[in-house]
Design a protein around this motif. Structure first.
Motif, PDB file in Angstrom:
ATOM      1  N   ALA A 211       4.235   6.862  19.188  1.00  0.00           N
ATOM      2  CA  ALA A 211       5.660   6.560  19.223  1.00  0.00           C
ATOM      3  C   ALA A 211       5.917   5.228  18.537  1.00  0.00           C
ATOM      4  N   SER A 212       7.132   5.061  18.022  1.00  0.00           N
ATOM      5  CA  SER A 212       7.514   3.823  17.365  1.00  0.00           C
ATOM      6  C   SER A 212       7.445   2.658  18.343  1.00  0.00           C
ATOM      7  N   LYS A 213       7.017   1.498  17.847  1.00  0.00           N
ATOM      8  CA  LYS A 213       6.910   0.309  18.693  1.00  0.00           C
ATOM      9  C   LYS A 213       8.172  -0.545  18.639  1.00  0.00           C
ATOM     10  N   TYR A 214       9.199  -0.086  17.883  1.00  0.00           N
ATOM     11  CA  TYR A 214      10.414  -0.861  17.726  1.00  0.00           C
ATOM     12  C   TYR A 214      11.628  -0.055  18.166  1.00  0.00           C
ATOM     13  N   THR A 215      12.680  -0.756  18.564  1.00  0.00           N
ATOM     14  CA  THR A 215      13.982  -0.149  18.811  1.00  0.00           C
ATOM     15  C   THR A 215      14.978  -0.768  17.837  1.00  0.00           C
ATOM     16  N   ASN A 216      16.066  -0.053  17.563  1.00  0.00           N
ATOM     17  CA  ASN A 216      17.068  -0.585  16.646  1.00  0.00           C
ATOM     18  C   ASN A 216      17.632  -1.910  17.146  1.00  0.00           C
ATOM     19  N   LEU A 217      17.901  -1.996  18.454  1.00  0.00           N
ATOM     20  CA  LEU A 217      18.470  -3.216  19.015  1.00  0.00           C
ATOM     21  C   LEU A 217      17.483  -4.378  18.933  1.00  0.00           C
ATOM     22  N   GLY A 218      16.225  -4.101  19.268  1.00  0.00           N
ATOM     23  CA  GLY A 218      15.210  -5.154  19.209  1.00  0.00           C
ATOM     24  C   GLY A 218      14.981  -5.648  17.797  1.00  0.00           C
ATOM     25  N   ARG A 219      14.970  -4.718  16.829  1.00  0.00           N
ATOM     26  CA  ARG A 219      14.779  -5.101  15.435  1.00  0.00           C
ATOM     27  C   ARG A 219      15.963  -5.926  14.943  1.00  0.00           C
ATOM     28  N   LEU A 220      17.195  -5.537  15.340  1.00  0.00           N
ATOM     29  CA  LEU A 220      18.389  -6.263  14.911  1.00  0.00           C
ATOM     30  C   LEU A 220      18.376  -7.693  15.437  1.00  0.00           C
ATOM     31  N   TRP A 221      18.034  -7.870  16.704  1.00  0.00           N
ATOM     32  CA  TRP A 221      18.027  -9.198  17.305  1.00  0.00           C
ATOM     33  C   TRP A 221      17.037 -10.116  16.598  1.00  0.00           C
ATOM     34  N   ALA A 222      15.839  -9.597  16.336  1.00  0.00           N
ATOM     35  CA  ALA A 222      14.832 -10.404  15.647  1.00  0.00           C
ATOM     36  C   ALA A 222      15.257 -10.707  14.215  1.00  0.00           C
ATOM     37  N   SER A 223      15.885  -9.730  13.553  1.00  0.00           N
ATOM     38  CA  SER A 223      16.243  -9.894  12.157  1.00  0.00           C
ATOM     39  C   SER A 223      17.281 -10.984  11.952  1.00  0.00           C
ATOM     40  N   LEU A 224      18.200 -11.126  12.894  1.00  0.00           N
ATOM     41  CA  LEU A 224      19.258 -12.130  12.738  1.00  0.00           C
ATOM     42  C   LEU A 224      18.680 -13.542  12.668  1.00  0.00           C
ATOM     43  N   SER A 225      17.797 -13.881  13.602  1.00  0.00           N
ATOM     44  CA  SER A 225      17.203 -15.221  13.593  1.00  0.00           C
ATOM     45  C   SER A 225      16.267 -15.399  12.410  1.00  0.00           C
ATOM     46  N   ASP A 226      15.509 -14.351  12.080  1.00  0.00           N
ATOM     47  CA  ASP A 226      14.595 -14.442  10.937  1.00  0.00           C
ATOM     48  C   ASP A 226      15.363 -14.649   9.633  1.00  0.00           C
ATOM     49  N   LEU A 227      16.463 -13.919   9.485  1.00  0.00           N
ATOM     50  CA  LEU A 227      17.266 -14.017   8.267  1.00  0.00           C
ATOM     51  C   LEU A 227      17.786 -15.432   8.067  1.00  0.00           C
ATOM     52  N   LEU A 228      18.281 -16.035   9.133  1.00  0.00           N
ATOM     53  CA  LEU A 228      18.757 -17.416   9.045  1.00  0.00           C
ATOM     54  C   LEU A 228      17.626 -18.371   8.674  1.00  0.00           C
ATOM     55  N   GLY A 229      16.445 -18.113   9.241  1.00  0.00           N
ATOM     56  CA  GLY A 229      15.297 -18.959   8.933  1.00  0.00           C
ATOM     57  C   GLY A 229      14.877 -18.868   7.481  1.00  0.00           C
ATOM     58  N   VAL A 230      14.853 -17.658   6.929  1.00  0.00           N
ATOM     59  CA  VAL A 230      14.454 -17.492   5.530  1.00  0.00           C
ATOM     60  C   VAL A 230      15.510 -18.086   4.607  1.00  0.00           C
ATOM     61  N   MET A 231      16.784 -17.963   4.968  1.00  0.00           N
ATOM     62  CA  MET A 231      17.835 -18.599   4.173  1.00  0.00           C
ATOM     63  C   MET A 231      17.637 -20.111   4.147  1.00  0.00           C
ATOM     64  N   TRP A 232      17.244 -20.682   5.280  1.00  0.00           N
ATOM     65  CA  TRP A 232      16.970 -22.116   5.334  1.00  0.00           C
ATOM     66  C   TRP A 232      15.790 -22.480   4.438  1.00  0.00           C
ATOM     67  N   LEU A 233      14.740 -21.662   4.476  1.00  0.00           N
ATOM     68  CA  LEU A 233      13.576 -21.920   3.627  1.00  0.00           C
ATOM     69  C   LEU A 233      13.953 -21.859   2.150  1.00  0.00           C
ATOM     70  N   GLN A 234      14.783 -20.897   1.789  1.00  0.00           N
ATOM     71  CA  GLN A 234      15.218 -20.801   0.399  1.00  0.00           C
ATOM     72  C   GLN A 234      16.012 -22.039  -0.017  1.00  0.00           C
ATOM     73  N   ALA A 235      16.894 -22.497   0.877  1.00  0.00           N
ATOM     74  CA  ALA A 235      17.731 -23.653   0.556  1.00  0.00           C
ATOM     75  C   ALA A 235      16.906 -24.928   0.399  1.00  0.00           C
ATOM     76  N   ARG A 236      15.755 -24.992   1.081  1.00  0.00           N
ATOM     77  CA  ARG A 236      14.925 -26.190   1.052  1.00  0.00           C
ATOM     78  C   ARG A 236      13.822 -26.130  -0.002  1.00  0.00           C
ATOM     79  N   ALA A 237      13.812 -25.078  -0.810  1.00  0.00           N
ATOM     80  CA  ALA A 237      12.737 -24.915  -1.796  1.00  0.00           C
ATOM     81  C   ALA A 237      13.018 -25.742  -3.052  1.00  0.00           C
ATOM     82  N   ARG A 238      11.985 -26.415  -3.561  1.00  0.00           N
ATOM     83  CA  ARG A 238      12.059 -27.129  -4.837  1.00  0.00           C
ATOM     84  C   ARG A 238      10.797 -26.811  -5.622  1.00  0.00           C
TER      85      ARG A 238
END
Length: 246
Positions: A211-238
């Motif tokens: 069976a799948s180890k993920y749920t749509n709700l669980g994946r969405l919650w994790a993705s929101l914080s991860d997305l913000l983090g990666v956007m921050w990493l992109q903004a800080r890249a030189r």
């Protein structure tokens, strides 16, 4: 082909994270060995502290598949950590990753490797894009929305970053920052480091066991914080441009 030793290193390391996949893992290992037959490869399964017999069924396959290596976490640490464990232990310069549930088709792996090796030196990743996805309608809709939002915000050019089937250069991956769920953001982070990425259509199959180890709700919650983090990493890249030794 003889099993690689500390003195001989394969060209390709196929890394597969697994958790409670005793039903899927043996057939998947055999399919990978068949798909890469005739090439210089190893298969690295990483068991993320399964509660079933995944470790045992894989270990018994080592005599049948000499290229097979089995690593095991002593504590459950998640898919991204299992992938990283496998890559750190891998001896090949080219990494191929697949999900451990058997939905990725190993037969597509070699064509991604060939596309990677045929590309320019700064092409670091060729990812799969699943066609005719064999998932529930709810999962496909959630994935389509998530991929659309991520692609627009991160500009990573990936239509299907959730596809576990990827081929990339080990050295490039080791330059990336690590965090939980990083496996969904590898294309964006590769681009952040100045590499090129490309994508090719790949097959997708029904899950036959487990069976799948993920749920749509669980994946969405994790993705929101991860997305913000990666956007921050992109903004800080030189980028330093070319590096010259004087």
């Amino acid at each position: 082909m003889a099993e690689p030793t500390s003195e001989t290193f394969p060209e390709i390391s196929v890394v597969v994270p697994v958790f409670d996949e005793e039903g899927a893992a043996p057939a998947l290992a055999r399919e990978i060995a068949q798909a890469f037959a005739g090439r210089d490869f190893e298969i690295v399964f990483v068991d993320d502290r399964s509660r079933d017999a995944t470790r045992q069924v894989l270990t018994t396959l080592k005599t049948e598949i000499p290229q097979l290596r089995v690593l095991s976490h002593t504590s459950n640490a998640g898919q991204s950590r299992a992938i990283r464990t496998g890559i750190l232990a891998a001896r090949g310069a080219v990494i191929v990753t697949l999900d451990g549930d058997g939905q990725n088709d190993p037969a597509d792996g070699p064509k991604l490797v060939d596309a990677l090796l045929a590309g320019p030196p700064d092409l670091a990743l060729v990812g799969g894009e699943r066609v005719k996805r064999q998932d529930s309608r709810a999962k496909k809709v959630a994935s389509r929305i998530g991929n659309g939002v991520r692609k627009r915000l991160l500009k990573d050019t990936a239509n299907d970053t959730g596809c576990g089937l990827k081929a990339f250069r080990r050295e490039a991956f080791l330059r990336l920052p690590y965090f939980d769920h990083v496996h969904r953001y590898i294309p964006a982070l590769m681009i952040r480091e100045g590499y090129q990425v490309d994508f090719r259509p790949v097959n997708h199959r029904h899950r036959q066991t487990g069976a799948s180890k993920y749920t749509n709700l669980g994946r969405l919650w994790a993705s929101l914080s991860d997305l913000l983090g990666v956007m921050w990493l992109q903004a800080r890249a030189r980028r330093p441009g070319a590096v010259e030794e004087l």
